[in-house]
Structure formats: structure tokens, C-alpha cells
Design an enzyme around this catalytic site. Sequence first.
Site, PDB file in Angstrom:
ATOM      1  N   ASP A   1      25.758  30.367  24.088  1.00  0.00           N
ATOM      2  CA  ASP A   1      24.315  29.935  24.215  1.00  0.00           C
ATOM      3  C   ASP A   1      24.405  29.297  22.846  1.00  0.00           C
ATOM      4  OD1 ASP A   1      21.593  30.336  23.970  1.00  0.00           O
ATOM      5  OD2 ASP A   1      21.300  31.941  23.205  1.00  0.00           O
ATOM      6  N   PHE A   2      25.363  27.901  23.377  1.00  0.00           N
ATOM      7  CA  PHE A   2      25.312  27.099  22.273  1.00  0.00           C
ATOM      8  C   PHE A   2      23.995  26.121  22.053  1.00  0.00           C
ATOM      9  CE2 PHE A   2      27.562  23.529  19.938  1.00  0.00           C
ATOM     10  CZ  PHE A   2      27.875  24.049  18.468  1.00  0.00           C
TER      11      PHE A   2
END
Length: 349
Positions: A214-215
Site C-alpha cells: 500500500d505504498f
Amino acid sequence: MSGNTKPNLSESQVTELVKRLYGLTSSQIRPLPSYEDQNFYLAPVEGGEYILKVMNSEDSKNTDMLEVQTYAMTFLHQRGLPAQTALPTTTGQLMSLEEIDCGFGSQKYLVRLLTYLPGETISKVPGSPQLLYEVGKMAARMDTVLQEMHHPRLSVLQRENFKWSLSNVSLLDPYVVLMDGEPVQEVVKDVLHQYKTCVVPRCSAFRKGINHGDFNDLNVLVQPSGTDGHRISGILDFGDMNSGCYVYELAIAIMYMMIEHPQPVEVGGAVLAGWESILPLNAEEKDALYLLVLARFCQSLVLARHAVTLYPENQEYLMTTAKSGLRILRQLWERGKEEVESEWFQSAA
């Protein structure tokens, strides 16, 4: 996940919790946005700044997963990456499972106190080519470091039915109906079909790795650096960590860096260049990148609509990506794979 799994602690409950578990007296408490958990900024009388993270009751059942996530943050921090670390309780525990009544009966929530990282989210600053290059480089560096990590419960990262993994895009199928009546629904259906026919057969050629997962533009912090630039000062939220493929992390980073950018298609080349300075893609990964970015848009748009049905009071935060995501997804789809890839790879070169 039912609607009553998200914690809803009051300020007085937070004050009591922090005093009892950590021996700290709160002088300032501020709620922070969160998808399914509850986060607070905390400044105690004793000094310092912290983030109190209270996990939802469903994820709190998986203590092995949270232990690995917490370990990974420390592992990255010790190797020079800007990740948070957990502070031990007065009894030396990095996590504490607490039974709390938030207004709908007592439930168990896993609590951690994390170090506070300075900076603002990258969503709030101009996405210069240099900063986007640093995003790609940091994501690749993070994945290479995570690959060196050993832990007795590392197998929990094999999250077979995890809806947010780019290995599991087909799990979106039952939720596409939530977009009935929206013109972009046909694009979503077409992307899912292309993913199944063009990406799935190539998956075996993708190099495996541990993904942050979930960058995104709200999980990357930056601080001013030099006269008009910024540097990455923090990587937040390891809740979506999973065993995936390196190229998935890159696709996720590209997709989210597009959200606030005035020229979203241009983002891909700069992030890609930074990534390939650490981890050059192989031929199959390059060929799948465009559809993986589009698939992540579909995951974000469809699953956000599902989350709103569970947490309608959190709609504004849950639909953050949707505001520009619908437009960008359509733009990428209409320009087509060949044109977009050509721009990304020529720019990265």
C-alpha cells in the site's frame, strides 16, 4: 468485515489506555484518518510524539500477522529506511490485546504505540520528476531489504484470499455490481478481463518478494530538502504486507502517485526510472506493468465502494482515490497499452 469491527475509542479511553499501558500522561490527543482502524497523534507531558494505533477487532485476531508487520518496520528502520517502530509497554510488550467497549459491546483490539515520523504526506506537495524518481527508488530498496528478513511466522504473509493483493484481482468480480449505473463500470470489466487473459498466464515469470502492499500517497511522508525539493521522511502503514511480486509494488506506487498529479500519465516514467535504478524489470514484468497499474485502480475504486457500505460515516476518506481515480483510469484505458508503455519506458530510459 462487519460494520462494528472498527474501534471508536473516546479521548478519555485513549488517555486511560496510554497511562495504563505506557505510563504516559497525554497532553495532546488528535484523531487521524484511517481505513478500518483508529489512529491518534499523541503528545505526552513526558515529552516526545507518538502515534497510537488501535487495530479493528477482526484484524486484531491475527496476532501473528501483526507481529510480523511490527517486526518488519523495525527491520527496515535498523537498515536506514524511514519506518516507524513500536514502543514497548511498561511490561515490555510491543503489542497489547485490550478488551474495550466502544459503544457496541466489549471487543478485543490490538494496541500499539508507534514512533512519530515528521513530514507531510506526499499527496500535499508537487510531484516533481526527482521526487517521483525517489519514490520508485525507495519502494524498490524497501522490497530488497524485506527480502532479507527472516521471522518464524513469515508464512502468514501468504494471504491467499487477500482482496488487495494484485495476485487476487479476480476477487473483485462479486463487487463490480456496486458500480452499476456508472459509465466506468465497463472499463473496470474490460480491465479485469484483460488481467485474466494477459497477466495471469505470465505471473510465474514475475520475481517473488515481500510487498508493503500500500505504498500510496497518504503512506509516504516527505520533508523539504534543498531550495525547492523534498526527500522521503517516512513510510507508514504495513497493514497490507503480503507475499507478492516485486512488480506489484511498482504498479501500486505508480498508480497512487498519479492521483494528485496534474499530468498523471507522466508519473509512470519517473517512478519506473527510480525503481529500475535498484531492480530492473524483466521482459514479462515490463509487459504486464500497464495492466497491473489499471488493475490497482480497479481494486481501489471497487473496494472503496464496498467499504462505504460498511462504514458510511467514513465515506469522505474511503473515497479519496475515487475523486480523480475514475478520470485517470479512463484516460489510461483510452490511450491504450502501447502508447502509455512507450511513454513510460522511453522516459525511464
